[in-house]
Design an enzyme around this catalytic site. Structure first.
Site, short mmCIF file in Angstrom:
data_model
loop_
_atom_site.label_atom_id
_atom_site.label_comp_id
_atom_site.label_asym_id
_atom_site.label_seq_id
_atom_site.Cartn_x
_atom_site.Cartn_y
_atom_site.Cartn_z
N GLU A 132 0.86 -1.18 0.00
CA GLU A 132 0.00 0.00 0.00
C GLU A 132 0.89 1.23 0.00
O GLU A 132 1.95 1.26 0.63
CB GLU A 132 -0.93 0.04 1.21
CG GLU A 132 -1.78 1.30 1.25
CD GLU A 132 -3.05 1.16 2.07
OE1 GLU A 132 -3.95 2.02 1.90
OE2 GLU A 132 -3.15 0.21 2.87
N CYS A 153 -6.92 1.05 2.29
CA CYS A 153 -7.73 2.27 2.28
C CYS A 153 -7.42 3.17 1.09
O CYS A 153 -8.25 3.99 0.70
CB CYS A 153 -7.52 3.04 3.58
SG CYS A 153 -8.09 2.15 5.06
N ASN A 195 -12.14 -3.14 -0.07
CA ASN A 195 -11.00 -3.40 0.81
C ASN A 195 -11.43 -3.87 2.19
O ASN A 195 -11.37 -5.05 2.49
CB ASN A 195 -10.15 -2.14 0.94
CG ASN A 195 -9.18 -2.22 2.10
OD1 ASN A 195 -8.43 -3.18 2.21
ND2 ASN A 195 -9.21 -1.26 2.99
N GLU A 196 -11.90 -2.96 3.01
CA GLU A 196 -12.19 -3.29 4.40
C GLU A 196 -13.63 -2.89 4.73
O GLU A 196 -13.92 -2.41 5.82
CB GLU A 196 -11.20 -2.54 5.31
CG GLU A 196 -10.96 -3.18 6.65
CD GLU A 196 -9.82 -2.52 7.40
OE1 GLU A 196 -8.89 -3.23 7.83
OE2 GLU A 196 -9.84 -1.27 7.55
#
Length: 665
Positions: free
Chosen positions: A50, A249, A380-381
């Site tokens: 990331e 993120c 993603n999350e």
């Protein structure tokens, strides 16, 4: 003192400190080499990248000029005039001015450029780089820019150290009335970790400048837009099974307007769209207002990196939701066509023939062959009903056209409770392919959860341990350390990942990279500055597992007991039994490992990693203070005897040729 039980030992660990305590009774640990168990994914241990901690621009992507395209929110960020106080005493600065313009730009996606107007020859300005510019003595750097002339004749560049000494120079000249790229090579004659690059306009008039670049010639595989060699080497040395990109993120963005859009990161680097990095002001204690994404490292380069290091690509795409920790902005269901089409086009870009629209672009960029993408992350999350609704839209389209692609879905930001439990219930009902779990927890949590997957449903979705790292101080704490205490806890936990290879398909530590002068998050696997890099103890644990991955789970008893954690796998490619033993206690222990089904005497390769000091860390000055040590030990009639050091990880590679009695499944 309490008795400590152990699974495996290595004679090589005699050097580890025992604090004067003598070994206790010898334990017999058994590995049943005659009955290999479930298959393990060939992508079991990989890496998660990331762009946080200046991991891309200012790190893995080695451009040395910050804001080279003048597309930051403050377009002159990183750029400054050379003023009188920065010149030798008695010299007056030639007069001129810097002006950001947008009329007749280089292209529509890069609308800003710099006009440097010189009222007197020699007008100067400079760029600070990413917390300075690192150059090495004898190394070459490609100085280039798109230039449009307006009377001025030459653009000179000099590299200077903190005292103003010139350590390299070059010039561009011969400019015309239209945009054109010019380049030359600058050779540095000194090593400087925080140099700056100065520019001087010779003649009067102006020069329009865009994509002003200083780029190492010596990149990974020598590519003109290549990656930083020492950092890629550390990744290559891990032998990862996969690369998850472009992050977590980062994919979501704080708002949908600043989400990651892969199509703007491919093609000509001068046409890629710069956006603000969502980590620029996430943490009050570590603001980074100059943190943007140039996308010089884009999806093509990510796919290329995965291929270069022998890993499978795992791209993650936005699912129509911004980060739920920030705005939680969500695209309406009737607005998802663009998002879904991005996913379909990405599969085409990665795998399509050169005759398809996006396959053609891949070929034009230099890679006509497929990148062999097999997995794709949707979000993603994320969590909750909005996420599930949007996943269903993606799944319907992707499964209809590309049933060969496995989809990765999220279980939320935590490893237990809500929304974790409800998301797992949903994914089981929908027969999801792979569920991504994240855990940034204390070292004690990792030790207590080594059996986390022992009782997971063998018929349900597979697990991707997509982000994990032991937190020595607390989640998001700037006091977190990459020490041996966190690393050995992760090693113990990973025995459970490996033992449950039929459930856990992939695992990756996070975050991967951190610039020591520009980080936002701790801990991180690899630290670097402008010139140097090193792997942490956590990195070496990840490397040890990835370098010693197997193809089949092997029965071993006991699994865990009194501070000892074990796992065993068979590598059918090399015909070796690989046994891992983690001693998390302060006592050295004696033990005997018995390999049932292998009676011959053989030389066993042993790798040990450990420190008597749980606070031990690696550093630029001592990059291998905690690092693996190789040795051998003899196996006599299927038995290995030795000692397992205090606070240690030991890996045994036992040759088990097919003639030895090992039964193929």
């Amino acid at each position: 003192m309490r008795r400590t039980w152990f699974a495996l030992v290595a004679f090589a660990l005699l050097s580890v400190s025992t604090y004067g305590q003598e070994s206790r009774d010898i334990d017999v640990i058994s590995v049943d080499a005659a009955h290999p168990g479930a298959a393990i994914s060939s992508q079991m241990f990989g890496i998660f990248f990331e762009d946080i901690n200046f991991a891309a621009d200012g790190g893995l992507y080695p451009e040395l000029v910050k804001n080279r395209s003048f597309e930051f929110q403050e377009p002159l960020t990183g750029w400054h005039e050379i003023l009188a106080y920065s010149l030798p005493k008695g010299l007056e600065p030639p007069k001129g001015e810097l002006d950001i313009r947008t009329d007749a730009p280089l292209n529509a996606t890069n609308p800003h450029y710099l006009r440097a107007r010189a009222y007197a020859s020699g007008y100067g300005f400079y760029n600070t780089g990413f917390r300075g510019i690192g150059v090495k003595n004898g190394a070459e750097y490609r100085f280039s820019a798109y230039v449009r002339g307006g009377g001025a004749t030459t653009l000179r560049a000099t590299l200077t150290d903190a005292q103003g000494h010139v350590v390299g120079s070059g010039k561009l000249e011969g400019f015309g009335n239209g945009w054109k790229r010019y380049e030359t090579v600058i050779r540095a004659d000194a090593t400087v970790d925080k140099a700056r690059i100065n520019f001087y306009v010779d003649g009067t008039g102006y020069l329009d400048l865009d994509m002003v670049s200083l780029y190492p010639v010596d990149t990974w595989k020598g590519r003109p837009n290549g990656l930083r060699k020492d950092l890629v080497q550390l990744l290559y040395d891990m032998h990862p099974g996969f690369v998850r990109f472009p992050g977590g993120c980062i994919v979501e963005g704080r708002r949908l307007l600043t989400r990651y859009r892969w199509k703007t990161t491919v093609g000509d680097i001068a046409s890629r769209t710069t956006i603000v990095n969502r980590w620029n002001d996430e943490f009050d204690q570590r603001p980074a207002p100059d943190y943007f994404q140039s996308f010089g490292l884009g999806f093509y380069e990510y796919f290329q990196l995965a291929e270069d290091i022998g890993a499978r690509p795992l791209p993650i795409l936005n699912c129509g939701m911004a980060c739920q920790f920030n705005s939680s902005e969500t695209a309406q269901l009737n607005q998802l066509d663009e998002y879904v089409q991005d996913a379909l086009d990405l599969i085409d870009f990665a795998n399509g023939p050169v005759t398809s629209p996006w396959g053609k672009l891949r070929a034009q960029m230099g890679h006509p062959a497929s990148f062999h993408m097999e997995m794709l992350g949707i979000g993603n999350e994320q969590w909750g009903p909005r996420y599930v609704e949007r996943y269903k839209v993606f799944a319907a389209a992707l499964k209809a056209q590309h049933p060969e692609i496995k989809l990765v879905v999220a279980a939320g930001p935590a490893p237990a409770g809500e929304p974790f439990d409800s998301m797992w219930t949903t994914w089981r009902e929908l027969h999801a392919d792979i569920v991504d779990e994240h855990y940034y927890m204390s070292p004690d949590w990792f030790l207590k959860n080594s059996g986390r997957y022992d009782h997971y449903d063998r018929k349900g979705p597979k697990v991707f341990a997509g982000e994990y790292a032991a937190q020595s101080s607390g989640q998001t704490s700037p006091e977190n350390r990459n020490n041996w205490k966190t690393a050995i806890a992760e090693a113990a936990f990973m025995t459970g990942l490996e033992r449950n290879g039929d459930v856990v398909r992939m695992a990756s530590y996070a975050p991967l990279l951190a610039n020591v002068d520009a980080w936002q998050w701790k801990p991180d696997a690899i630290w670097f500055d402008n010139l140097r890099s090193y792997g942490t103890p956590d990195y070496y644990v990840q490397k040890l597992y990835a370098n010693n991955a197997g193809t089949r789970v092997m029965p071993i008893t006991p699994l865990t007991k009194d501070g000892l954690y074990t796992s065993a796998v068979l590598d059918e490619r090399t015909h070796e039994l690989i046994v891992k033993a983690i001693n998390t206690t302060a006592q050295e222990q004696a033990a005997e490992i018995r390999v049932q089904g292998v009676s011959a005497s053989r030389t066993v390769k042993v790798t040990t990693l450990g420190s008597a000091d749980l606070a031990a860390e690696n550093s630029f000055e001592h990059p291998t203070a905690v690092a693996p040590v190789a040795s051998t030990v003899e196996m006599d009639s299927g038995k290995i005897a030795g000692r397992l050091g205090a606070y240690s990880v030991t890996v045994f590679r036992v040759p088990v040729p097919q003639a030895s009695g090992v039964v193929a499944p």
